[in-house]
Design an enzyme around this catalytic site. Structure first.
Site, short mmCIF file in Angstrom:
data_model
loop_
_atom_site.label_atom_id
_atom_site.label_comp_id
_atom_site.label_asym_id
_atom_site.label_seq_id
_atom_site.Cartn_x
_atom_site.Cartn_y
_atom_site.Cartn_z
N ASP A 53 0.82 -1.22 0.00
CA ASP A 53 0.00 0.00 0.00
C ASP A 53 0.85 1.26 0.00
O ASP A 53 2.08 1.20 0.12
CB ASP A 53 -0.96 -0.01 1.21
N ASP A 122 -7.56 -2.71 14.24
CA ASP A 122 -8.94 -2.91 13.79
C ASP A 122 -9.06 -4.10 12.82
O ASP A 122 -10.10 -4.30 12.22
CB ASP A 122 -9.50 -1.63 13.16
N HIS A 124 -7.24 -4.53 10.08
CA HIS A 124 -6.93 -4.30 8.67
C HIS A 124 -5.65 -5.01 8.23
O HIS A 124 -4.73 -5.21 9.01
CB HIS A 124 -6.90 -2.80 8.31
N GLU A 129 -9.52 -1.56 5.30
CA GLU A 129 -10.19 -1.26 6.56
C GLU A 129 -11.47 -2.10 6.67
O GLU A 129 -11.94 -2.67 5.67
CB GLU A 129 -10.52 0.23 6.62
C1 GLP Z 1 -0.20 -0.01 8.71
C2 GLP Z 1 0.01 -0.74 7.36
C3 GLP Z 1 -0.28 -2.21 7.48
C4 GLP Z 1 0.33 -2.69 8.79
C5 GLP Z 1 -0.46 -2.14 9.94
C6 GLP Z 1 0.12 -2.45 11.31
O1 GLP Z 1 -1.02 1.07 8.68
N1 GLP Z 1 -0.71 -0.21 6.25
O2 GLP Z 1 0.25 -2.91 6.36
O3 GLP Z 1 0.28 -4.10 8.86
O4 GLP Z 1 -0.78 -0.79 9.75
O5 GLP Z 1 1.20 -1.63 11.63
P1 GLP Z 1 2.24 -1.98 12.76
O6 GLP Z 1 3.03 -3.15 12.28
O7 GLP Z 1 3.09 -0.76 12.92
O8 GLP Z 1 1.46 -2.28 13.97
#
Ligand code: GLP
Length: 246
Positions: A53, A122, A124, A129
């Site tokens: 992304d 959440d 995702h 989302e």
């Molecule tokens: C981000 C990314 C995701 C990631 C998630 C968790 O916003 N777009 O690909 O897996 O949120 O982030 P973190 O690993 O910092 O908890």
């Protein structure tokens, strides 16, 4: 474990296509891959990578653009060729076609061999989302307030976090040949239990991994603390078959 799996897969297939995720979770995996690649002199010149992304409307030069995050942690650190590393375009002018273009690029590369996934609180995956279609392809999404709050730590203030993103869809993610889901820490416990043992639902996009035939989840005790069948999973791990046929 994650880095070992990936490096061994690259050794077996020098044209390996790696799906990479941003967020803090996989950072140590990238560092470990880089270490193994150097120590074992692994040829990564033909390895391709696709990010999940990108924020929309951010400059590629912004240190928190996923282009830069991937460049620093994956491309430069592991030593991939920059032309082999792909992130969706953050450019607002091409936003209408960027999703289809990205899908075409993934297809032309032969698809993703292994996709690294983190998970949001959440539920995702990528930036899909709650409410995301389980068949979705790469497209524009609007981030939830919770995600904006979680990602505010990377920016000067929450107002600086872009509200829109372009993300591989859940359908795109499910087309990868192997999913490697990583989660660490108590804040992920609910999402992990829902994703691995709850109902398959667009309300918890990570639950779509249950539709995939080849998923590995690596969680620490805190992130796994709400799993109902944890004892069984440990039993399975301890008693995994030793024959080569699987
Ligand atoms: C981000 C990314 C995701 C990631 C998630 C968790 O916003 N777009 O690909 O897996 O949120 O982030 P973190 O690993 O910092 O908890």
């Amino acid at each position: 474990m994650a880095a070992r799996t990936i490096v061994d897969a690259i050794k077996a297939n020098p044209e390996f296509v790696l799906g990479v995720a941003t967020g803090s979770t996989p950072i140590k995996v990238y560092a470990e891959i880089a270490k193994l690649v150097k120590a074992e002199n692994v040829d990564v010149s033909k390895v391709k990578a696709f990010a999940l992304d990108e924020y929309v409307g951010i400059s590629k030069d912004h240190p928190e653009s996923y282009y830069q995050v991937i460049k620093v942690n994956v491309t430069d650190q592991i030593g991939l060729r920059p032309e082999n590393v792909n992130t969706p375009s953050p450019d607002i002018k091409t936003v209408a076609t960027a999703g289809a273009d990205y899908e075409a690029k993934i297809k032309a590369a032969g698809g993703v061999d292994l996709q690294i996934l983190g998970i949001g609180r959440d539920g995702h995956v990528g930036f899909n989302e709650p409410g995301s279609s389980l068949a979705s392809s790469t497209r524009i999404k609007t981030l939830t307030q919770e995600t904006l709050e979680d990602n505010a730590r990377f920016f000067d203030s929450i107002d600086d976090v872009p509200k829109h993103c372009i993300t591989q869809g859940i359908g795109t993610i499910l087309r990868a040949k192997h999913l490697l889901l990583l989660a660490f820490g108590e804040s992920k416990a609910e999402a992990i239990a829902g994703a691995l043992e709850g109902a398959v639902t667009s309300s918890l996009p990570g639950s779509a991994v249950q539709l995939h035939p080849h998923v590995t989840a690596i969680v620490d005790p805190a992130a796994g603390s709400k799993l109902k069948n944890l004892e069984y999973y440990k039993w399975v791990y301890e008693n995994k078959p030793s024959w080569d046929a699987i």
